[in-house]
Design an enzyme around this catalytic site. Structure first.
Site, short mmCIF file in Angstrom:
data_model
loop_
_atom_site.label_atom_id
_atom_site.label_comp_id
_atom_site.label_asym_id
_atom_site.label_seq_id
_atom_site.Cartn_x
_atom_site.Cartn_y
_atom_site.Cartn_z
N ASP A 69 -58.82 58.45 -43.25
CA ASP A 69 -57.51 58.17 -42.95
C ASP A 69 -56.87 59.00 -41.94
OD1 ASP A 69 -55.01 57.21 -43.57
OD2 ASP A 69 -54.27 58.77 -45.14
N HIS A 97 -58.10 52.78 -34.66
CA HIS A 97 -59.12 52.06 -35.54
C HIS A 97 -60.38 51.96 -35.08
CE1 HIS A 97 -55.98 51.64 -38.67
NE2 HIS A 97 -55.53 50.61 -37.97
N LEU A 127 -80.44 55.31 -46.02
CA LEU A 127 -78.84 55.76 -46.48
C LEU A 127 -78.51 54.47 -47.15
CD1 LEU A 127 -76.51 57.41 -46.55
CD2 LEU A 127 -75.61 56.42 -44.61
C1 IPE Z 1 -56.16 54.77 -47.84
O1 IPE Z 1 -55.53 55.25 -46.63
C2 IPE Z 1 -57.04 53.62 -47.55
C3 IPE Z 1 -57.95 53.65 -46.43
C4 IPE Z 1 -58.43 54.86 -45.59
C5 IPE Z 1 -58.70 52.48 -46.13
P1 IPE Z 1 -53.90 54.65 -46.62
O2 IPE Z 1 -53.34 55.14 -45.36
O3 IPE Z 1 -53.73 53.09 -46.79
O4 IPE Z 1 -53.47 54.96 -47.87
P2 IPE Z 1 -51.81 55.68 -48.42
O5 IPE Z 1 -51.09 54.46 -48.12
O6 IPE Z 1 -51.48 56.80 -47.37
O7 IPE Z 1 -52.05 56.09 -49.95
C1 IPE Z 2 -56.91 54.72 -42.18
O1 IPE Z 2 -55.90 55.18 -41.32
C2 IPE Z 2 -57.57 53.27 -41.83
C3 IPE Z 2 -56.87 52.27 -42.67
C4 IPE Z 2 -56.10 52.49 -43.88
C5 IPE Z 2 -57.47 50.89 -42.45
P1 IPE Z 2 -54.58 54.47 -41.19
O2 IPE Z 2 -54.50 53.28 -40.58
O3 IPE Z 2 -54.22 54.66 -42.47
O4 IPE Z 2 -53.68 55.76 -40.31
P2 IPE Z 2 -52.54 56.66 -40.65
O5 IPE Z 2 -52.88 57.45 -42.00
O6 IPE Z 2 -51.32 55.55 -40.77
O7 IPE Z 2 -52.50 57.47 -39.54
MG MG Z 3 -53.34 56.15 -43.65
#
Ligand code: IPE
Ligand code: IPE
Ligand code: MG
Length: 234
Positions: free
Chosen positions: A14, A32, A126
């Site tokens: 995240d 990303h 892995l």
């Molecule tokens: C969790 O992150 C999902 C992924 C890392 C793919 P999110 O950013 O989507 O989760 P929330 O919304 O903070 O719970």
């Molecule tokens: C995690 O990073 C990747 C996905 C959920 C696809 P985020 O896109 O949630 O990035 P933040 O948490 O908003 O910074």
């Molecule tokens: Mg996020």
């Protein structure tokens, strides 16, 4: 000395969009993209640390609610990984297994995923599970529905249902439970990440945004895991 028995690591990657913002990029996709590079490095770090199973959260069922532009760009990035970068998995001996509800994907994308699994099927260094269009509640519902069909058709009998039997209906059938879950990005929640399989996992959180995660930090998490096990006398 207590042995590190960690078999299966889960990672909630995240913080990509905050990383992009922090670096003044106009598009969140820069975050990303950087996150994808870190994920590929993570596979190598796990191999270096002798971790046999890795599960990463790439796209949740809730992530479908993001803007159409971000969703479509994310899938373009995933296609790029599954097609252009898959040779790196083969070189590293990473066997790719995609888990989640792939029914909302286009047939073309499902084919790309199946192909990535097929070309890495002999890679056993892995065992990598990529959770894509994955949600724990959705996985449990799909498992219940599929079990229900077997029950109604008489292939299964209710009295025979055990935890082990139910597990065979999950996306992760045959894969051991997670021992440790790492979440980057500062939030301390699981966000629908494998509720069944993480029941006894130790949890480790860091404020580091996913693209900045490093091998050093992985080792901090592994040290934490070892300390927990030592303190429990395991
Ligand atoms: C969790 O992150 C999902 C992924 C890392 C793919 P999110 O950013 O989507 O989760 P929330 O919304 O903070 O719970
Ligand atoms: C995690 O990073 C990747 C996905 C959920 C696809 P985020 O896109 O949630 O990035 P933040 O948490 O908003 O910074
Ligand atoms: Mg996020």
């Amino acid at each position: 000395m207590v042995e590190n028995k960690l078999r299966h690591l889960g990672v909630i990657m995240d913080g990509n969009r905050r990383w992009a913002k922090q670096h003044m990029f106009r598009s969140v996709m820069k975050g990303h993209e950087a996150g994808t590079d870190t994920f590929i490095d993570l596979c190598e770090w796990c191999e270096n640390a002798d971790i046999p199973y890795l599960t990463v959260y790439a796209f949740s069922t809730e992530n479908w609610k993001r803007s159409q532009e971000e969703v479509s760009d994310l899938f373009a990035l995933m296609r790029k990984f599954f097609v252009d970068e898959i040779h790196r998995c083969i070189e590293m001996g990473v066997g790719v297994h995609v888990v989640g509800n792939l029914s909302p994907l286009t047939e073309e994308d499902r084919q790309i995923v199946r192909n990535a699994e097929e070309v890495t099927k002999d890679c056993h260094k892995l065992y990598l599970q990529i959770a894509m269009s994955y949600g724990g509640r959705d996985e449990l519902l799909r498992a219940v529905k599929s079990y229900g069909e077997d029950l109604l058709s008489g292939r299964e009998a209710l009295g025979d249902l055990t935890e082990e039997k139910f597990e065979t209906y999950l996306d992760t059938a045959g894969v051991p439970d997670m021992d440790l879950v790492i979440r980057t990005g500062g939030d301390q929640r699981l966000s629908n990440f494998f509720p069944w399989q993480t029941t006894y996992a130790d949890l480790w959180f860091t404020d580091t945004l996913w693209p900045d995660f490093s091998e050093e930090e992985l080792h901090k998490a592994l040290d934490f895991y070892r300390t927990v096990k030592v303190n429990k006398g395991k």
